[in-house]
Enzyme design. Structure first.
Site, PDB file in Angstrom:
ATOM      1  N   GLU A 190       0.852  -1.190   0.000  1.00 29.36           N
ATOM      2  CA  GLU A 190       0.000   0.000   0.000  1.00 29.36           C
ATOM      3  C   GLU A 190       0.887   1.240   0.000  1.00 29.36           C
ATOM      4  OE1 GLU A 190       0.787   1.892   3.272  1.00 29.36           O
ATOM      5  OE2 GLU A 190      -1.383   1.996   3.492  1.00 29.36           O
ATOM      6  N   CYS A 214      -3.668  -4.431   3.559  1.00 29.60           N
ATOM      7  CA  CYS A 214      -2.634  -5.317   4.132  1.00 29.60           C
ATOM      8  C   CYS A 214      -2.594  -6.714   3.529  1.00 29.60           C
ATOM      9  CB  CYS A 214      -2.814  -5.412   5.642  1.00 29.60           C
ATOM     10  SG  CYS A 214      -2.583  -3.846   6.478  1.00 29.60           S
ATOM     11  N   HIS A 242      -2.667 -12.196  10.039  1.00 27.64           N
ATOM     12  CA  HIS A 242      -2.323 -10.786   9.866  1.00 27.64           C
ATOM     13  C   HIS A 242      -2.234 -10.142  11.249  1.00 27.64           C
ATOM     14  CE1 HIS A 242      -1.850  -6.798   8.548  1.00 27.64           C
ATOM     15  NE2 HIS A 242      -3.019  -6.394   9.020  1.00 27.64           N
TER      16      HIS A 242
END
Lengths: 349, 133
Positions: A81, A113, A235
């Protein structure tokens, strides 16, 4: 099925502690440390960006690849990103620096993400379809958090790189599953410098629902249960979320420990679960099953089930281990230096 | 002084991949690459990639830096002898300049070298970092 032929990571050496950020904004450091389980985060210096991190991580992937010929790599995909250019791919520079050009397919991926795990997913699809012998997937970010925002305590930098192929594997990918809905939990509009987010809305309905949705689906698809796995990686926007979601699914702290980097590394965005995978492969044994589930706001999760092969013992020390980059040779910076490095200070350039 | 992006592009093989020229007659390696060996006049050569580690043979510290490098001062510019004997000059990064010394082991890393302001091209290339593993 396709899998990992070489893997590597790269991290900045600079760190900033939660206390250092908290004292500038009058925030309560102990509550961030306890509530979000964040102690410090990585800080990229001004001459490091997604492209440079990607190149160094990819060099480490080549070192563990057993001599993959650069010309045999048919695609390079970089998920981030924080691509340095809005228009001009990161992959062209990284491909050129690695000597992969010119007969190469290239695309930059973006999905908050989970852009890195998207790159891994697509790279392996090329291998499974026999369109090419090898494909490179890189997850890299130098993420930004607005000053004083909760994200400033976590937004960090790092990269993980993977050479995907079908022979001489380090880890075989047994199953994949992707799960996605339209979720306005975190975004950055064009020309805006910092992302915005929905505060507590980013938790239950976004991170947890999506991670659970993808994880449960791949467990059902594979017929496996959490206790079948040696390790699991989720994550990690902070230290707490992956710990909590792993417990909700039935994984233990011991299973997530090697890839649970956020408390000391921060949230490396696209890099988070892929770098966690590199740290986990560093300690995995032949035959181990590894569960991995990314999360990207917007929102989606890519899940993977990896089976580690005998080759891991040969290659793990052909390049620097991720925990060495995490734990050693660190330089702590104050908030002023951090603000300068991250271009948070207005000046005449 | 900024480097034109066209010049930077022409030098990608050396700046991005440390590609050097090794001449057949003398066996000597030159970096940046040369088309003619200055000692023998030989033009027959092969491309070799330089190793990525070496030791500092000399350095200087820049405390009053030109233009776009001002934010980075003080920084060191060093000449390192790489493990194949080739000497390479580069900016040092990730280091406290007071700790730089002759004989220090370094590794070559891919970094941003310069940017043409906020809107222009970003030039990448090699820098030295202390070798710590």
């Amino acid at each position: 099925m396709a899998g990992i032929v070489g893997y590597g990571a790269h991290l900045p050496r600079h760190r900033i502690k939660v206390e250092e950020i908290a004292k500038v904004w009058g925030a309560d450091a102990p509550s961030y440390k306890k509530g979000l389980m964040l102690r410090e985060k990585s800080v990229p210096p001004p001459d490091m960006d997604t492209i440079t991190l990607a190149v160094e991580a990819a060099k480490n992937a080549f070192r563990r690849s057993g001599g993959v010929n650069a010309a045999d790599i048919g695609a390079i995909y970089i998920g981030s990103e924080s691509h340095p250019y809005a228009v001009k791919p990161s992959g062209t520079t990284v491909g050129e620096a690695l000597g992969l050009t010119p007969h190469l397919h290239c695309a930059d991926f973006e999905f908050a993400c989970k852009a890195g795990s998207e790159a891994m997913f697509v790279a392996m699809s090329h291998i499974d379809s026999k369109a090419m012998k090898y494909a490179m997937a890189i997850a890299a970010d130098t993420s930004q958090g607005a000053p004083s925002d909760a994200l400033e305590f976590s937004a960090a930098a790092g990269a993980g790189a993977f050479i995907m192929g079908s022979e001489n594997l380090i880890a075989d990918c047994l199953f994949t599953h992707s799960y996605m809905t339209d979720m306005p939990d975190f975004w950055r509009r064009e020309h805006e410098f910092y992302p915005q987010h929905g505060g507590r809305f980013t938790g239950e309905e976004a991170y947890f629902a999506t991670t659970m949705g993808s994880s449960k689906a791949i467990l059902e698809k594979s017929g496996m249960k959490p206790s079948d796995f040696a390790y699991a990686i989720f994550h990690q926007p902070n230290g707490k979320f992956p710990q909590r979601v792993s417990r909700m699914l039935g994984f233990t702290q011991e299973q997530i420990d090697p890839g649970w980097l956020a408390p000391r590394l921060g949230n490396t965005y696209s890099g988070a679960s892929p770098i966690g995978l590199t740290a986990t492969l560093d300690v995995a044994k032949p035959g181990d099953l590894i569960f991995m589930c990314s999360y990207g706001s917007g929102a989606g999760s890519d899940s993977f089930i990896w089976k580690v092969t005998d080759r891991i013992d040969e290659v793990r020390d052909k390049a620097v281990r991720t925990h060495k980059l995490l734990d050693e040779n660190l330089t702590y910076v104050d908030y002023g230096t951090y603000a300068k490095y991250r271009r948070k200070i207005k000046k005449n350039y | 002084m900024t480097m034109f992006s066209s010049r930077s592009w022409r030098e990608y093989p050396q700046r991005y991949r440390l590609e050097a020229s090794k001449f057949k007659k003398s066996g000597k390696t030159y970096f940046p690459p040369r088309s003619i060996d200055p000692e023998t006049g030989d033009t027959e050569q092969e491309m070799v990639v330089l190793p990525d580690t070496g030791k500092i043979v000399t350095y200087t510290i820049i405390r009053v830096a030109p233009g776009m490098w001002g934010d980075q001062s003080p920084y060191a510019i060093a000449i390192a002898e790489l493990t194949d004997g080739t000497k390479l000059m580069a900016q040092m990064t990730d280091v406290d300049v007071e700790t730089v010394k002759i004989g220090m082991e370094v590794r070559v890393e891919f970094r941003r070298i310069q940017t043409e302001g906020d809107a222009g091209v970003i030039s990448y290339g090699y820098k030295f970092v202390p070798k710590w593993y």
